[in-house]
Design a protein around this motif. Structure first.
Motif, PDB file in Angstrom:
ATOM      1  N   PHE A 130      -0.068  10.482  10.062  1.00 58.76           N
ATOM      2  CA  PHE A 130      -0.738  11.322   9.385  1.00 58.76           C
ATOM      3  C   PHE A 130      -0.398  13.159  10.251  1.00 58.76           C
ATOM      4  O   PHE A 130      -0.136  12.216  10.747  1.00 58.76           O
ATOM      5  CB  PHE A 130      -2.079  11.581   8.930  1.00 58.76           C
TER       6      PHE A 130
ATOM      7  N   HIS B 256      -6.633   7.851   3.255  1.00 56.89           N
ATOM      8  CA  HIS B 256      -5.239   8.221   2.384  1.00 56.89           C
ATOM      9  C   HIS B 256      -5.325   8.328   1.118  1.00 56.89           C
ATOM     10  O   HIS B 256      -5.159   9.155   0.584  1.00 56.89           O
ATOM     11  CB  HIS B 256      -4.741   8.498   3.570  1.00 56.89           C
TER      12      HIS B 256
ATOM     13  N   THR C 151       2.951  11.061   4.414  1.00 60.63           N
ATOM     14  CA  THR C 151       2.877  10.494   5.875  1.00 60.63           C
ATOM     15  C   THR C 151       4.440   9.548   6.732  1.00 60.63           C
ATOM     16  O   THR C 151       5.392   9.544   5.236  1.00 60.63           O
ATOM     17  CB  THR C 151       2.365   8.894   5.673  1.00 60.63           C
TER      18      THR C 151
ATOM     19  N   ILE D  59       1.746   4.093  11.035  1.00 64.23           N
ATOM     20  CA  ILE D  59       2.206   4.743  10.227  1.00 64.23           C
ATOM     21  C   ILE D  59       1.268   6.074  10.445  1.00 64.23           C
ATOM     22  O   ILE D  59       0.224   6.815  11.408  1.00 64.23           O
ATOM     23  CB  ILE D  59       1.039   4.848   8.790  1.00 64.23           C
TER      24      ILE D  59
ATOM     25  N   GLU E 258      -7.734   5.038   7.981  1.00 71.19           N
ATOM     26  CA  GLU E 258      -7.387   6.308   7.671  1.00 71.19           C
ATOM     27  C   GLU E 258      -6.415   6.382   6.740  1.00 71.19           C
ATOM     28  O   GLU E 258      -6.736   7.011   5.808  1.00 71.19           O
ATOM     29  CB  GLU E 258      -6.991   6.595   9.088  1.00 71.19           C
ATOM     30  N   GLU E 259      -6.159   5.139   6.392  1.00 68.91           N
ATOM     31  CA  GLU E 259      -4.398   5.104   5.498  1.00 68.91           C
ATOM     32  C   GLU E 259      -5.476   5.029   4.105  1.00 68.91           C
ATOM     33  O   GLU E 259      -4.958   5.141   3.341  1.00 68.91           O
ATOM     34  CB  GLU E 259      -4.301   3.498   5.832  1.00 68.91           C
TER      35      GLU E 259
ATOM     36  N   SER F 235       0.678  -1.013  -0.139  1.00 69.33           N
ATOM     37  CA  SER F 235      -0.057   0.009   0.057  1.00 69.33           C
ATOM     38  C   SER F 235       1.062   1.441   0.279  1.00 69.33           C
ATOM     39  O   SER F 235       0.686   2.280  -0.172  1.00 69.33           O
ATOM     40  CB  SER F 235      -0.605  -0.388   1.609  1.00 69.33           C
TER      41      SER F 235
ATOM     42  N   ILE G 102      -4.941  -2.466   5.398  1.00 70.53           N
ATOM     43  CA  ILE G 102      -4.341  -1.307   5.742  1.00 70.53           C
ATOM     44  C   ILE G 102      -6.170  -0.614   6.613  1.00 70.53           C
ATOM     45  O   ILE G 102      -6.680  -1.574   6.684  1.00 70.53           O
ATOM     46  CB  ILE G 102      -3.952   0.000   4.789  1.00 70.53           C
TER      47      ILE G 102
ATOM     48  N   ASN H  40       6.262   6.726   8.084  1.00 73.94           N
ATOM     49  CA  ASN H  40       6.367   5.056   8.638  1.00 73.94           C
ATOM     50  C   ASN H  40       6.612   4.495   9.416  1.00 73.94           C
ATOM     51  O   ASN H  40       8.205   5.119   9.265  1.00 73.94           O
ATOM     52  CB  ASN H  40       6.050   4.135   7.693  1.00 73.94           C
TER      53      ASN H  40
END
Lengths: 362, 461
Positions: free
Chosen positions: A270, B74, A254, A268, B70-71, A229, B67, A256
């Motif tokens: 944000f 995004h 982001t 992760i 939120e991800e 992803s 995932i 990570n």
């Protein structure tokens, strides 16, 4: 993990930052040529200077805390002594140290204020004497722009690693100017390299959306930190103090956090509204600061991570998930070797002898 | 669209990897079996096929990549911002909404990876079309651009208007559904290529990077000779087994775990969390009483003992008791030489020689004869690395001999016993009462003599 300090003051993209040894001051540089020194604890700006060029991509704080170095599209690295004298214009005392034939991508002081190591878009790195501006040593070998460098925390303090657009990470001997080791497994430009705290390995972040760990003694890549992803490149990486966590800032806005030993992503973060261009952990490991193209810098402490359950890091009475990790690597010798995965047992506080099975051929 | 692919100037760099990855993702999303659930969207009286909703996209992403929401949101937003997904209703803001707003996948003609430079002429035609279709339909920034372009290419403005009219007429021949879709596609394309003010452009990549190797390195005999040498060295290099290295990491990380504020917190408290900088005061380089963790850290490696000014001072005291303090002083002097200014090199070399190496010197250091010979020869032409061998010899001597004794000594044991373990500051009950954050004097204000101490290492302990 919460952002504890947001430093606003740059009117344009923040490109680079560095911590001072006093663990609270930082210097940051931006696209419009501004270089600002902040006390990030109080969020006060202490010094500001405007460079005559735009895209100041490199900045560094001197170990003594008395000077800063910065450079970018002007192909030079300039050192500004920091002064609190109101009558003095900081730009007046500027010392032009390094001269390259293309943009400056990274700079770093060595163990003292007297020497600077620079990396440039002309494909070379160079070591300069600050006082005289003399070139002490130059390092040729990259086939394309050099984008990043990091000094080794070793006993002899003589090596550094650089990464470039030719997808290679090269380790250099500062004394002889020779390339000691080279690693070429990335699939795209290497944006950032950082040594593991023990100095035996280094991590690199690249445009191919992966971070990789290379071991110097084994002379190969030992881990890849990637996820399907994550498709945007990593612009900046840094280790936590113990080397257990790897923080990586990406171009998809982001950050990570990777578990270095397990190879998995811990979390992760944000918060930035544009790509994260630079990320550094503070010298004492209490926080890390990330700078972004959204004109801000954010300082985020790490202590809050304790509230999140981190499997495998708690004392061994906790039956955490002990997924064996496969650290696959490809040997970089000229002969083709095949190696199977190396399995590691669960990490616990008491260090038992992990059950290794390695059928790696030298 | 009137535009055709413009010729690329010179050698374009390989397309940014993230674009091709996004495109692969989008293609797999459109897969009829495994992709996102498509449905026909009804807009007033027209029916648009192959539409998806924001929720569907998010669910697919969550399912495919494991995932969080939120991800996924995004990631979906990034796809929209790069123009790979466009909203069918009112596409003036590119964002992924989780309501019933229908989205469609952008046609590959308009993908970012085609790298067509979005020409001004095309933009002018697009704006003219928009203007003709609906008077006053242009946004403010678009009006500005329109006026600018009008001034710039006023000589071909007739062509622009004519093209715009042609395209509008051609569009009228199509079905209403197709017309709507094409209009949305075009609008999204221009939103990506000419973002409105305040929206960051996703096209910005920073300064040009050159990865072309051919022009840089001359493929001469010299170059190949060096390559062969390098590879020969690589083949002959002794390699350690990966398993041993990985074990070393495990050991290192678990040993440093309690010292890492992220793993174990820091006492009394993390200054960034509680706004209380006592932690820094207690661990200052010149603190009188070091904390227990700090004293323990000196036992990890010799390098870390020397990097800590307090540790180094205590080690010096210990060496004085053993009458071998000149070793550490010699090492420090060599460090100063190695990292000092170029102009000071000859003077420093001379000073070091007089003080430590000359026969009958005041603080003579015991170096083995071979190294001494080599050093004396090198002193004829002093450079900053001339004392490296001797320095390494003395360093190893201290590390193998004095350092272990130091760790076993009463001095160190007393330090450990006296070291302070600060109590944890309780979390404040009322978090709204912010403690004032104290500023600290900048290191730049300290007197010059204090700052000239060469601090070893890069801080990473």
């Amino acid at each position: 993990m919460k952002t504890r300090r947001t430093l606003k003051g740059h009117g344009n993209k923040v490109l680079c930052m560095d911590w001072c040894k006093d663990k609270r001051r930082i210097v940051s540089s931006s696209q419009d040529g501004k270089v600002i020194v902040w006390d990030s604890f109080t969020t006060n700006k202490e010094h500001a200077v405007t460079m005559p060029c735009t895209w100041v991509m490199a900045c560094a704080y001197a170990p003594s805390g008395c000077a800063i170095a910065c450079g970018g599209l002007d192909n030079k690295c300039s050192v500004y002594p920091l002064t609190f004298d109101k009558n003095e214009n900081m730009a007046a005392k500027k010392k032009s140290v390094a001269m390259h034939t293309n943009y400056l991508s990274a700079c770093s002081f060595t163990n003292s204020d007297m020497q600077i190591l620079t990396a440039s878009g002309d494909g070379t790195c160079a070591l300069w004497d600050v006082e005289s501006g003399q070139l002490l040593q130059s390092f040729h070998g990259h086939g394309a722009d050099v984008l990043c460098l990091d000094l080794a925390p070793s006993e002899t303090g003589n090596t550094f690693v650089s990464g470039g657009c030719d997808k290679k990470a090269m380790v250099w001997d500062m004394r002889s100017g020779q390339c000691v080791q080279a690693f070429e497994t990335h699939e795209s430009d290497i944006n950032s390299v950082r040594y593991y705290p023990s100095g035996d390995a280094f991590a690199s972040g690249s445009d191919d959306a992966t971070c990789r760990l290379y071991d110097l003694r084994a002379d190969r890549e030992v881990a890849i930190y990637s996820k399907e992803s994550i498709i945007f490149g990593a612009s900046s990486v840094d280790f936590s103090l113990s080397g257990r966590l790897l923080f990586a800032g990406y171009n998809d806005y982001t950050i990570n956090v990777w578990d270095v030993l397990k190879g998995s992503r811990v979390s992760i973060l944000f918060g930035h509204e544009n790509r994260v261009s630079t990320l550094r952990v503070s010298p004492d490991g209490t926080a890390f600061c990330s700078g972004s193209w959204d004109h801000t810098l954010r300082a985020q402490p790490q202590a809050l991570l304790l509230e999140v359950a981190l499997p495998g890091l708690e004392p061994s009475d906790r039956p955490g998930p002990s997924a064996p990790v496969n650290l696959r690597g490809r040997a970089r010798t000229t002969c083709k070797t095949t190696c199977s995965g190396i399995k590691m047992g669960p990490v616990s506080q008491k260090l038992p002898k992990p059950a290794f099975q390695s059928t790696l051929f030298k | 669209m009137a535009a055709g692919p413009a010729s690329h100037g010179g050698h374009p760099r390989a397309q940014k990897p993230h674009l091709s990855k996004m495109e692969r993702m989008v293609v797999s999303m459109q897969d009829p079996d495994q992709g996102v659930k498509m449905r026909s969207q009804r807009l007033l009286i027209t029916v648009i096929p192959h539409a998806v909703t924001g929720n569907d996209v998010m669910e697919w992403l969550i399912h495919k990549y494991c995932i969080t929401e939120e991800e996924a949101l995004h990631l979906g937003t990034l796809l929209v911002r790069h123009g790979y997904l466009y909203p069918l209703r009112d596409p003036c803001h590119l964002e992924l909404r989780l309501d019933e707003t229908p989205y469609r996948f952008q046609t590959p003609y308009f993908w970012m990876s085609t790298l067509w430079p979005a020409a001004e002429l095309d933009y002018a035609i697009y704006l003219a079309k928009k203007n003709i279709r609906k008077r006053g339909g242009l946004f403010d920034h678009e009006k500005e651009h329109y006026d600018q372009l009008h001034r710039k290419i006023s000589h071909t403005w007739d062509l622009v208007v004519m093209q715009a009219r042609e395209q509008l007429w051609a569009a009228k021949q199509r079905r209403k559904g197709d017309r709507l879709v094409i209009a949305c596609q075009e609008q999204t394309y221009w939103l990506v290529n000419r973002p409105p003010p305040g929206v960051p452009s996703v096209l910005e990549q920073g300064p040009e990077r050159n990865s072309c190797t051919a022009g840089r390195v001359q493929m001469t005999v010299d170059f190949y000779r060096r390559e062969v040498e390098c590879l020969r060295k690589a083949l002959g290099r002794a390699r350690v087994k990966s398993s041993v290295c990985l074990e070393a990491y495990l050991k290192f990380s678990s040993q440093r775990g309690p010292h890492d504020p992220i793993m174990s917190g820091c006492l009394p408290s993390n200054p960034w969390v509680t706004d209380n900088d006592t932690y820094w005061a207690m661990n200052a380089p010149s603190a009188a009483v070091p904390t227990r963790l700090r004293v323990e850290q000196w036992a990890f490696s010799f390098r870390e003992l020397l990097e800590d000014p307090v540790g180094r001072a205590h080690f010096m005291d210990f060496l004085r008791k053993e009458f071998s303090a000149e070793n550490l002083s010699f090492w420090e002097a060599c460090e100063e030489l190695r990292h000092g200014g170029q102009a000071q090199v000859p003077a420093l070399v001379d000073a070091v020689y007089q003080q430590f190496l000359a026969p009958g010197a005041a603080r003579w250091v015991n170096i083995d004869s071979r190294t001494m010979e080599r050093t004396l020869v090198g002193l004829g032409r002093p450079h900053r690395h001339v004392l490296d061998d001797a320095q390494l010899h003395i360093y190893m001597l201290m590390k193998k001999d004095s350092y272990p004794r130091f760790l076993k000594s009463d001095l160190y044991k007393d330090l450990l016993a006296e070291a302070v373990v600060p109590p944890e500051t309780k979390r404040r009950v009322f978090p709204f009462m912010r403690k004032p954050r104290h500023s600290s004097p900048s290191p730049a204000l300290l007197p010059a003599s204090a700052s000239r101490e060469p601090s070893g290492g890069d801080g990473e302990a």
